[in-house]
Scaffold this active site. Sequence first.
Site, PDB file in Angstrom:
ATOM      1  N   TYR A 133       0.774  -0.953  -0.097  1.00  0.00           N
ATOM      2  CA  TYR A 133       0.231  -0.657   0.291  1.00  0.00           C
ATOM      3  C   TYR A 133       0.843   1.375   0.135  1.00  0.00           C
ATOM      4  O   TYR A 133       0.635   2.443  -0.017  1.00  0.00           O
ATOM      5  CB  TYR A 133      -0.712  -0.014   1.371  1.00  0.00           C
ATOM      6  N   PHE A 422     -11.003  -3.804  10.506  1.00  0.00           N
ATOM      7  CA  PHE A 422     -11.996  -3.455   9.737  1.00  0.00           C
ATOM      8  C   PHE A 422     -11.733  -4.027   8.186  1.00  0.00           C
ATOM      9  O   PHE A 422     -10.898  -4.520   7.790  1.00  0.00           O
ATOM     10  CB  PHE A 422     -12.157  -2.636   9.827  1.00  0.00           C
TER      11      PHE A 422
END
Length: 422
Positions: A133, A422
């Site tokens: 990322y 999450f």
Amino acid sequence: MSHDRGRDGGVELRAVEKDGYAAWTRACQTGFLRSDVTDEDIALAPSMREMIPGRVLGAYDGDRCVGTFRTFPRELTVPGGGLLTACAVSSVTVTATHRRRGLLGAMMSRGLPGARERGEAVAILIAAEYPIYGRFGFGPATWTTEWTVDVPRTQLGRYEPPGGGRVDLADAAEVRAAGPALHDRFRRAVPGAISRREDWWQVATGGIRPPHRQWKEPFYALYRDASGRVDGLLVYAVEDVWEGKLPQCPLTVRHALAATPEAERALWHFALSVDWTAKLVTGLRPPDDVLPLLLGDPRAARVTTHGDYMWLRVLDVPAALRARSYATTGSLVLQIHDKAGLANGRYELTASTEPGASEVRTTTRDADLAMDVRELGALYLGDESAVRLAALGRIEELTPGAAARADLLARTSRRPWCPDMF
């Protein structure tokens, strides 16, 4: 409806409509290497409970979904107690047959600008793998640590909670009733913590049981202060293990939440005093947790996991820098490089010790520090050091002493922490 394509022109990226959610979820589960997914699994999958039209993307090779990506809003606590609406990125997969075709880049290029347009100043995610990322502008903003404690070596004596507080065992219904308010108090004081949906508590207490997850009812303990207010929660499980007539039972903490230092100390002491327990596994905790120093012998706590956890990507530099407070007043000019163009620019920060009171504007003044947006993400919550990043060559110090000045302004006394997946 707009359609985009990755480098492989035969794969189409599009927003997923409600009638495509089930097939999209199956593709997501495949991407996470779950091959035995049933229709019931799909119906109860976390993603199915938070599908927001326009924020669920799929990459399609013909009719087959081969890439998944979705976002949803979460309230993020920033240093000083300010609350910032963040774009939570989740369910990111590319099927093994379609890797290295630019699909993830195409989904990021579609999802992140949309978040900024909605007023979400930062994006956050939990990175399954470290190398992925950074190239999309995310930097590791919080870290996490797990300890395994040799209970007989802790040298803890009898503990009485101060000021008339007490620890009581509870049931799932009591936790579902008291937990949301307790968490709201906790997360507003912890930079990096995020808001939780109501169904989080249903899943954590067995009210919702995804079929692929084997459920065993845990123990619940609540700490109440002298007035009866719930200030802490401990959820734990104990295995019944004996060797040669001697108990060797391991206790594993599933969730621990404390809104006051007194509650935190009391619950750890309680957990380390459970009969027959020989080993305690803390679960993921903040890297500067008080637990080791709470023990008579801190060496009884051994680090078994330590690593990056929540990554952050700044989308709107002025809005993000204004939302948080700073340890002191001062000014810095930052040159931010962002190949996606979302945060690119030169910004002057005039820092305030009050959340929302800092001034941030674009400027033509000479920059003090120059960095990629991923480094800004690592610095934003106060965990990383600008001096350390400058030593690594990841930040260019254009004004002598500017990196140390940035640390003085931005770093926090306790490390930020995100306890939620999450």
